[in-house]
Write an enzyme that holds these catalytic residues in place. Structure first.
Site: not given
Ligand SMILES: Cc1ncc(COP(=O)(O)O)c(C=O)c1O
Lengths: 403, 269
Positions: A96, A118, A385
């Site tokens: 993020k 948000e 992620s």
């Molecule tokens: C660690 C992590 N991965 C994925 C996401 C999903 O968001 P996005 O699809 O925008 O990557 C989030 C959202 O809060 C997250 O904290």
């Protein structure tokens, strides 16, 4: 050998990805997005801006993040070579911050003094509160009341960082309602306020802008893969909430037609139960939060409440570029249930000593299914992620443990 | 000419200022709405704005959000809202009805089906909060082909160029959102409105309705001196919310407030 062309060039100048994307917002916000679009167009080609962004990526976020060859897990699954893109090692623990670092630099250049955001899992809220603390800007984060409870560790982190966290009590009290409330704040304080949207969705130019900031993930992964394995990967895997970590990984590979792009949505209790968050797998196109995209809605066009064990995937829409990539068949979208995600969570923890976020665990769970079906000389890059610290309470509670 | 355009032309001729009450269809019950619409006409309403409930009303403050929630609880929808308009039309063919809502229910029904059904029901105008001219072309063209005006919004931060654009794409009237904020906001400054109307009038001949934040007869009177129509919503819906145990009281209080506004608006020199 993969042929690389530069054929993919989306969105169009009005922010459309085919029928998706666009500018579905109230009139009061039109000047704000026009101003943002001008700043975005100007600075994304401004060497000084890009140099500052690069410097922050390197020294503040800790980039490049490693591309880690998960050898033990690879051996255990017996198929594709599994590489993890370690976004969990970024400052604040998820991808993020790639986006908030970029947007805050824009906000600063635009002279905005107040930042709103948000958040679902709280990772975007933390990443926003972090960059605001660093620049001394006022920060207000909207978070569904349900998420405030299940991600309380992150609520405390945001507060420590000086942000005001507003619990949103309307609707389903999750991410979509936090977005509604942030939009209401934005309309009211449009002159002073910059809205840092946390995923590749919302009115133009947000989907393209967030993608561009997150594309550092894919650019690095491509270079690292070539350097470490001597060739491009065969498949990329990422979880999909709004789709920012996925599009960030996918985008630099879109023209590499031989690289499979696979997005993993949250199937919650199972697609067949209706209690899920998988608009690409089980929804249809509609309009919400400023863009046209796949949504979960009923026959009357009312948005359906979603469900996922992971707050960051608990959203009825998805970034419009994924809708387009689905329709043109460039990317494939699959889903993983809560139970399977928990399996993925444990698998990575046990095999590699890495505790993933519950969002990322959806991609890990699909790795369990996909890797064994691939050849040993094939490469699978999975976007890790975020890290799982924020999910300790959820996991412990699910497994009946008091901490 | 559409029913709205005809009406506004008449009003202009006679110097009459239009009073446009807004309620949400099906709030608090399906049965409440049609009699309330008739009562509002009797109390002096010239046009009726009917809110179409939506699960995610991003441009609305708490009062209209809750109205939407109450209506959705018993499955009010765009289709059922059209049924309400049909029912109203069985005994009133004169008062224009404008639907106000969000794009997704219309998108879900399909623009063509919606335009057809809305015309058949007797709808005169459609205001879709999140469908600015950038995205409205297809919908507006279909609506116009069915004698329905697509109503566009203007905001305090709309530039002269933007006002000119609305003049080109809009029909029926333009709706000036008099505060930066959501519906029901509490800080309407009439001198700001006065200044902005000079800009607006210089760039469009279309009638201008003014709404957001108008709560009492005194403000309605001042606003009527500036625009062609006064829109009042949250102040009426609050009466519904305060009288959930007695719809009759809600109806009486709404009628009284509208009458006092009508009186104030008509009493200017
Ligand atoms: C660690 C992590 N991965 C994925 C996401 C999903 O968001 P996005 O699809 O925008 O990557 C989030 C959202 O809060 C997250 O904290």
């Amino acid at each position: 050998m993969t042929e690389t062309t530069n054929s993919y060039d989306m969105p169009d100048e009005r922010g459309h990805f085919g029928p998706y994307g666009g500018l579905f917002i109230a009139e009061t916000l039109i000047p704000a997005v026009e101003e943002l679009d001008q700043a975005y167009q100007k600075y994304m080609t401004d060497p000084e801006f890009m140099a500052e962004l690069d410097k922050d990526f390197q020294h503040y976020v800790g980039r490049p993040s490693p591309l880690y060859h998960a050898e033990r897990w690879t051996r255990e699954l017996g198929g594709a070579q599994i590489y993890l893109k370690r976004e969990d090692l970024n400052h604040t623990g998820a991808h993020k911050i790639n986006n908030t670092i970029g947007q805050i630099l824009l906000a600063k250049r635009m002279g905005k003094t107040r930042i709103i955001a948000e958040t679902g899992a709280g990772q975007h809220g933390v990443a926003t509160a972090t960059v605001c603390a660093r620049l001394g800007l006022e920060c207000v984060v909207y978070m569904g009341a349900v998420d405030v409870v299940r991600q309380k560790l992150n609520v405390y982190r945001m507060q420590l960082l000086g942000a005001k966290v507003v619990a949103v009590e309307s609707g389903s009290k999750t991410l979509k309602d936090a977005l509604n409330e942030a939009i209401r704040d934005w309309v009211t304080n449009v002159d002073s306020t910059f809205y840092i949207i946390g995923t590749a969705a919302g009115p133009a130019p947000y989907p393209a802008m967030v993608r561009d900031f997150q594309s550092i993930i894919g650019r690095e992964a491509k270079q690292q893969c070539l350097a470490q394995a001597g060739k491009l990967p065969d498949a990329l895997l990422a979880c999909i909430g709004g789709g920012s970590n996925a599009i960030g990984l996918f985008h630099p590979f879109i023209d590499d037609a031989d690289v499979k792009l696979i997005g993993v949505e949250a199937a919650g209790d199972g697609i067949e139960t209706g209690r899920h968050s998988a608009p690409l797998c089980a929804g249809r196109p509609g309009i919400l939060h400023g863009n046209r995209t796949y949504l979960m809605e009923d026959d009357d066009g009312e948005i359906i409440e979603t469900h996922s064990i992971s707050a960051g995937l608990d959203y009825p829409g998805v970034g419009p570029e994924h809708s387009w990539l689905k329709d043109i068949g460039r990317a494939e979208y699959v889903s993983i249930t809560d139970d399977e995600a928990v399996e993925g969570f444990h698998a990575l923890t046990k095999m590699e000593g890495i505790i993933p976020a519950l969002e990322s665990s959806h991609a890990m769970a699909y790795t369990l299914k996909l890797a064994p079906t691939m050849q040993q000389d094939e490469i699978l890059i999975v976007n890790l992620s975020g890290r799982g610290d924020k999910d300790m309470h959820t996991m412990a509670e699910r497994e009946g443990i008091q901490i | 000419m559409s029913r709205l355009a005809t009406k506004f032309a008449e009003f202009r001729q006679s110097g009459h200022k239009a009073l446009i009450p807004f309620i949400t269809a099906g709030d608090p019950t399906r049965e409440f709405t049609v009699p309330m619409m008739h009562a509002m006409v009797e109390a002096g309403a010239d046009v009726i704005e009917l809110g179409v409930p939506f699960s995610d009303p991003m441009a609305d403050g708490p009062v209209i959000q809750r109205a939407s929630e109450r209506a959705l609880e018993h499955k009010m929808s765009l289709r059922r809202t059209l049924e309400i308009v049909s029912e109203f039309r069985t005994s009133n063919q004169d008062t224009p009805v404008v639907l106000m809502g969000y794009a997704n229910p219309v998108e879900a029904m399909g623009y063509e089906d919606f335009a057809l059904a809305a015309e058949k029901a007797g709808v005169d105008g459609v205001l879709t909060v999140d469908l600015p001219p950038e995205e409205a072309h297809e919908c507006a063209t279909l609506l116009n082909a069915h004698n329905i005006d697509q109503i566009f919004l203007l905001a305090p931060n709309s530039t002269p160029d933007r006002i000119k654009k609305m003049d080109t794409v809009g029909s029926g009237f333009l709706y000036y959102v008099s505060v930066k904020g959501v519906t029901g906001a509490g800080h309407l400054d009439t001198s700001d409105v006065k200044r902005k109307l000079i800009d607006i009038r210089a760039n469009t001949q279309l009638p201008v309705g003014i709404g957001f934040g108008i709560k009492d007869a005194e403000t309605a009177k001042v606003i009527a001196g500036l625009g062609d129509a006064v829109v009042v919503g949250s102040a009426l819906i609050s009466k519904i919310e305060e009288n959930l145990d007695s719809p009759e009281n809600a109806k009486r209080e709404i009628t009284e407030l509208l009458k006092s506004m009508r009186l104030a608006m008509d009493s200017q020199g």
